[in-house]
Design a protein around this motif. Structure first.
Motif, PDB file in Angstrom:
ATOM      1  N   UNK A  44       0.792  -1.223   0.000  1.00 19.09           N
ATOM      2  CA  UNK A  44       0.000   0.000   0.000  1.00 19.09           C
ATOM      3  C   UNK A  44       0.825   1.274   0.000  1.00 19.09           C
ATOM      4  N   UNK A  45       2.155   1.140  -0.018  1.00 19.57           N
ATOM      5  CA  UNK A  45       3.020   2.322   0.057  1.00 19.57           C
ATOM      6  C   UNK A  45       2.856   3.214  -1.171  1.00 19.57           C
ATOM      7  N   UNK A  46       2.730   2.604  -2.355  1.00 18.89           N
ATOM      8  CA  UNK A  46       2.627   3.401  -3.574  1.00 18.89           C
ATOM      9  C   UNK A  46       1.387   4.289  -3.540  1.00 18.89           C
ATOM     10  N   UNK A  47       0.272   3.746  -3.088  1.00 17.63           N
ATOM     11  CA  UNK A  47      -0.959   4.528  -3.014  1.00 17.63           C
ATOM     12  C   UNK A  47      -0.831   5.638  -1.971  1.00 17.63           C
ATOM     13  N   UNK A  48      -0.229   5.320  -0.832  1.00 18.42           N
ATOM     14  CA  UNK A  48      -0.037   6.344   0.202  1.00 18.42           C
ATOM     15  C   UNK A  48       0.864   7.462  -0.311  1.00 18.42           C
ATOM     16  N   UNK A  49       1.992   7.106  -0.923  1.00 14.75           N
ATOM     17  CA  UNK A  49       2.960   8.104  -1.376  1.00 14.75           C
ATOM     18  C   UNK A  49       2.367   9.040  -2.423  1.00 14.75           C
TER      19      UNK A  49
END
Length: 280
Positions: A44-49
């Motif tokens: 989920x890091x890509x969506x958060x970033x």
């Protein structure tokens, strides 16, 4: 001035340090600071970033224990050159703190370190690591303690009082405030007689969830319709579930794992008592 935050705890990973790091990063960026963050790779890091107004450089190895230091070290030269870093915020002394110390020695880049308590107290009797951590704190511009208790423990550890600044974790009243709880949550967890206890933290031994579970039989003798909601994930979950079964309170304990902030707001409003019997 370009600021680099180095942290091994950052959303979408959820814990207290991740939340503090996220809020500080967001505040600095919103107030015109040039900021970049080195944080751990996570699902989920890509969506958060993509939702942030500052760059986040993700490093692998979150579950490698102390070896996660080395991916940070490998990525650091690129980050320093790419973002022309002039100041560092080290959210974790064992990783960002040590890297900042090295960069300060080599390039005189100033840095500050955060202190929460457990990360340095556990090495009070380790001669080598205590000396190493004190060197990091000594060279730091400031050491940010999250409470008067942590400040005193830092002083006992050997940190100069003049170095320490207290920055207590706060609550964003725009996110967490009295609010009406959706009917579906009321029906799911509460009725007219039920009282709710709530704990929110990582499931680790020092947070004391087991103490609450052991106390529940006595609590239930006075408050028969009690429900203990546990929000969080961590290595102690299996032990806590076993303890729950051994004490016969399986019908009044629910593990909710990770929940989004919106639902967490409603759980705070739904609960009658927030309980956190944290060990030292």
């Amino acid at each position: 001035m370009s600021i680099l935050m180095i942290t091994v705890d950052f959303p979408p990973h959820k814990d207290g340090v991740s939340t503090v790091a996220r809020e500080i990063a967001g505040y600095l960026a919103e107030n015109g600071r040039t900021l970049s963050v080195m944080g751990p790779a996570d699902r989920g890091a890509r969506e958060f970033d993509a939702r942030q107004n500052y760059p986040v450089i993700r490093t692998p190895g979150y579950h490698w224990g102390y070896l996660r230091f080395f991916p940070l070290l490998a990525y650091l030269p690129f980050v320093l050159l790419r973002y022309r870093v002039r100041r560092i915020i080290a959210m974790n002394i064992a990783y960002g703190g040590l890297l900042s110390y090295l960069l300060s020695l080599l390039f005189r880049i100033p840095y500050i370190t955060f202190a929460y308590g457990f990360e340095f107290c556990k090495f009070e009797n380790n001669f080598f690591l205590r000396r190493l951590y004190l060197a990091v704190y000594r060279r730091s511009d400031k050491v940010i303690a999250i409470s008067n208790f942590v400040r005193q423990r830092l002083i006992d550890f050997g940190v100069s009082p003049e170095k320490i600044v207290i920055l207590s974790p706060a609550v964003d009243p725009g996110k967490f405030c009295p609010a009406e709880v959706p009917e579906q949550l009321v029906h799911r967890y509460k009725n007219e007689e039920r009282k709710i206890l709530l704990s929110v933290s990582r499931l680790v031994k020092r947070k004391g969830h087991d103490v609450v579970i052991k106390a529940l039989p006595r609590v239930r003798s006075v408050v028969p319709h009690i429900l203990y909601l546990i929000v969080g994930v961590g290595p102690e979950e299996r032990n806590l579930r076993r303890l729950m079964s051994e004490t016969g309170v399986g019908d009044c304990v629910k593990f909710l794992n990770s929940v989004p902030d919106e639902e967490l707001l409603h759980l705070y409003n739904l609960s009658d008592v927030f309980v956190m019997v944290s060990r030292e």
